[in-house]
Design an enzyme around this catalytic site. Structure first.
Site, PDB file in Angstrom:
ATOM      1  N   LYS A  35       0.838  -1.201   0.000  1.00  0.00           N
ATOM      2  CA  LYS A  35       0.000   0.000   0.000  1.00  0.00           C
ATOM      3  C   LYS A  35       0.883   1.265   0.000  1.00  0.00           C
ATOM      4  CE  LYS A  35      -3.898  -2.286   2.354  1.00  0.00           C
ATOM      5  NZ  LYS A  35      -4.843  -2.221   3.500  1.00  0.00           N
ATOM      6  N   TYR A  94     -12.202  -2.250  -3.576  1.00  0.00           N
ATOM      7  CA  TYR A  94     -12.732  -2.319  -2.208  1.00  0.00           C
ATOM      8  C   TYR A  94     -14.267  -2.276  -2.184  1.00  0.00           C
ATOM      9  CZ  TYR A  94      -8.195  -2.049   0.213  1.00  0.00           C
ATOM     10  OH  TYR A  94      -6.951  -2.334   0.729  1.00  0.00           O
ATOM     11  N   PHE A 100     -15.664   3.593   7.014  1.00  0.00           N
ATOM     12  CA  PHE A 100     -14.294   3.980   6.655  1.00  0.00           C
ATOM     13  C   PHE A 100     -14.036   3.937   5.151  1.00  0.00           C
ATOM     14  CE2 PHE A 100     -14.266  -0.544   7.840  1.00  0.00           C
ATOM     15  CZ  PHE A 100     -13.717  -1.125   6.695  1.00  0.00           C
ATOM     16  N   ARG A 135      -1.878 -14.563   3.643  1.00  0.00           N
ATOM     17  CA  ARG A 135      -2.667 -13.849   4.666  1.00  0.00           C
ATOM     18  C   ARG A 135      -2.055 -14.066   6.055  1.00  0.00           C
ATOM     19  NH1 ARG A 135      -6.905 -10.238   3.566  1.00  0.00           N
ATOM     20  NH2 ARG A 135      -8.003 -11.027   5.382  1.00  0.00           N
ATOM     21  N   THR A 140      -5.617  -7.917  10.285  1.00  0.00           N
ATOM     22  CA  THR A 140      -5.905  -6.614   9.663  1.00  0.00           C
ATOM     23  C   THR A 140      -5.488  -5.460  10.563  1.00  0.00           C
ATOM     24  OG1 THR A 140      -7.801  -7.623   8.572  1.00  0.00           O
ATOM     25  CG2 THR A 140      -7.772  -5.215   8.673  1.00  0.00           C
ATOM     26  N   ARG A 165       2.437  -7.059   9.088  1.00  0.00           N
ATOM     27  CA  ARG A 165       1.763  -5.982   9.830  1.00  0.00           C
ATOM     28  C   ARG A 165       2.244  -5.927  11.275  1.00  0.00           C
ATOM     29  NH1 ARG A 165      -4.029  -7.524   7.098  1.00  0.00           N
ATOM     30  NH2 ARG A 165      -4.023  -6.047   5.365  1.00  0.00           N
ATOM     31  N   ASN A 203      -1.913  -0.136   7.157  1.00  0.00           N
ATOM     32  CA  ASN A 203      -1.427  -1.461   7.536  1.00  0.00           C
ATOM     33  C   ASN A 203      -0.587  -2.137   6.443  1.00  0.00           C
ATOM     34  OD1 ASN A 203      -3.500  -2.124   5.838  1.00  0.00           O
ATOM     35  ND2 ASN A 203      -4.661  -3.334   7.305  1.00  0.00           N
ATOM     36  N   HIS A 224      -1.913  -5.329   1.254  1.00  0.00           N
ATOM     37  CA  HIS A 224      -3.202  -5.959   0.952  1.00  0.00           C
ATOM     38  C   HIS A 224      -2.937  -7.360   0.408  1.00  0.00           C
ATOM     39  CE1 HIS A 224      -7.035  -6.982  -0.855  1.00  0.00           C
ATOM     40  NE2 HIS A 224      -6.333  -7.365  -1.912  1.00  0.00           N
ATOM     41  N   GLU A 238      -9.323  -9.888  -8.237  1.00  0.00           N
ATOM     42  CA  GLU A 238      -8.344  -8.808  -8.057  1.00  0.00           C
ATOM     43  C   GLU A 238      -7.207  -8.904  -9.068  1.00  0.00           C
ATOM     44  OE1 GLU A 238      -7.489  -9.187  -3.877  1.00  0.00           O
ATOM     45  OE2 GLU A 238      -9.485  -8.453  -3.321  1.00  0.00           O
TER      46      GLU A 238
HETATM   47  P1  RTP Z   1      -6.974  -5.789   2.866  1.00  0.00           P
HETATM   48  O1  RTP Z   1      -8.296  -6.037   2.148  1.00  0.00           O
HETATM   49  O2  RTP Z   1      -6.478  -4.378   2.703  1.00  0.00           O
HETATM   50  O3  RTP Z   1      -5.961  -6.833   2.523  1.00  0.00           O
HETATM   51  O4  RTP Z   1      -7.198  -5.959   4.419  1.00  0.00           O
HETATM   52  P2  RTP Z   1      -8.000  -7.105   5.153  1.00  0.00           P
HETATM   53  O5  RTP Z   1      -8.583  -8.078   4.168  1.00  0.00           O
HETATM   54  O6  RTP Z   1      -7.108  -7.650   6.217  1.00  0.00           O
HETATM   55  O7  RTP Z   1      -9.153  -6.259   5.839  1.00  0.00           O
HETATM   56  P3  RTP Z   1     -10.559  -5.806   5.237  1.00  0.00           P
HETATM   57  O8  RTP Z   1     -11.606  -6.167   6.225  1.00  0.00           O
HETATM   58  O9  RTP Z   1     -10.716  -6.280   3.827  1.00  0.00           O
HETATM   59  O10 RTP Z   1     -10.412  -4.223   5.258  1.00  0.00           O
HETATM   60  C1  RTP Z   1      -9.807  -3.533   4.194  1.00  0.00           C
HETATM   61  C2  RTP Z   1      -8.942  -2.425   4.732  1.00  0.00           C
HETATM   62  O11 RTP Z   1      -9.751  -1.412   5.266  1.00  0.00           O
HETATM   63  C3  RTP Z   1      -9.054  -0.745   6.291  1.00  0.00           C
HETATM   64  N1  RTP Z   1      -9.869  -0.727   7.481  1.00  0.00           N
HETATM   65  N2  RTP Z   1     -10.033   0.364   8.190  1.00  0.00           N
HETATM   66  N3  RTP Z   1     -10.885   2.247  10.109  1.00  0.00           N
HETATM   67  C4  RTP Z   1     -11.236   0.962  10.244  1.00  0.00           C
HETATM   68  O12 RTP Z   1     -11.872   0.561  11.172  1.00  0.00           O
HETATM   69  C5  RTP Z   1     -10.819   0.031   9.214  1.00  0.00           C
HETATM   70  N4  RTP Z   1     -11.134  -1.248   9.132  1.00  0.00           N
HETATM   71  C6  RTP Z   1     -10.524  -1.734   8.027  1.00  0.00           C
HETATM   72  C7  RTP Z   1      -7.782  -1.501   6.561  1.00  0.00           C
HETATM   73  O13 RTP Z   1      -6.687  -0.801   5.980  1.00  0.00           O
HETATM   74  C8  RTP Z   1      -8.003  -2.829   5.866  1.00  0.00           C
HETATM   75  O14 RTP Z   1      -6.792  -3.379   5.426  1.00  0.00           O
HETATM   76 MG    MG Z   2      -9.730  -7.498   2.507  1.00  0.00          MG
END
Ligand code: RTP
Ligand code: MG
Length: 148
Positions: A9, A49, A57, A85, A91, A102, A112, A115, A126
């Site tokens: 990122k 996303y 968010f 992962r 996350t 992370r 973080n 991705h 993706e």
């Molecule tokens: P990613 O998609 O980026 O690989 O991350 P992930 O699967 O571990 O988490 P996901 O639930 O898909 O969330 C995507 C990204 O959104 C941001 N986030 N911000 N402010 C908040 O509470 C919040 N929650 C999630 C994070 O950067 C997360 O990686």
């Molecule tokens: Mg995700």
């Protein structure tokens, strides 16, 4: 062989962590089959996303991911989707274990570092969003027989 989409990122690029992150997946035994430095458009960010569109968010997430260059990659190997992962860590960096990307390099959930696709369906979707077929290279490495 299984493929996943991983992306350093904008925070990871700014902090000079591309090499460190590529090194972790290479050292693990996975194979890089595609990679490019690029700046994500608003439209691509919203598609990528899309599952989070209704989350509070979402706006912040799209602004952040489009704020500077990212390093988009496709990695190949046995079980690479779920193992990547695990290597990324939880996350929220408050919960990601030391030894994970992370856990070692991030402090807050919004920044973080990396991705990674969360399922075979996301990986396919993706990879298709970020790469054209001709941008991916399939190649044999002699060392693979010492890994698989
Ligand atoms: P990613 O998609 O980026 O690989 O991350 P992930 O699967 O571990 O988490 P996901 O639930 O898909 O969330 C995507 C990204 O959104 C941001 N986030 N911000 N402010 C908040 O509470 C919040 N929650 C999630 C994070 O950067 C997360 O990686
Ligand atoms: Mg995700």
């Amino acid at each position: 062989m299984e493929k996943t989409f991983l992306m350093v990122k904008p925070d990871g690029v700014q902090r000079g962590l591309i090499g460190e992150i590529v090194n972790r997946f290479e050292s693990k035994g996975y194979q890089l089959v595609g990679g490019k430095l690029m700046t994500i458009s608003q439209e691509l960010a919203e598609q990528h996303y899309g599952e989070h569109k209704e989350r509070p968010f979402f706006g912040e997430l799209v602004d952040f991911i489009t704020s500077g260059p990212v390093f988009a990659m496709v990695w190949e190997g046995e079980n690479v989707i779920s193992t990547a992962r695990l290597m990324m860590g939880a996350t929220n960096p408050k919960e990601s274990a030391p030894g994970t990307i992370r856990g070692d390099f991030a402090v807050t959930v919004a920044k973080n570092i990396i991705h990674g696709s969360d399922s075979p369906e996301s990986a396919e979707r993706e990879i298709g969003l970020f790469f054209k077929e001709e941008e991916l290279s399939s190649y044999e490495k002699a060392v693979n027989s010492w890994i698989n």
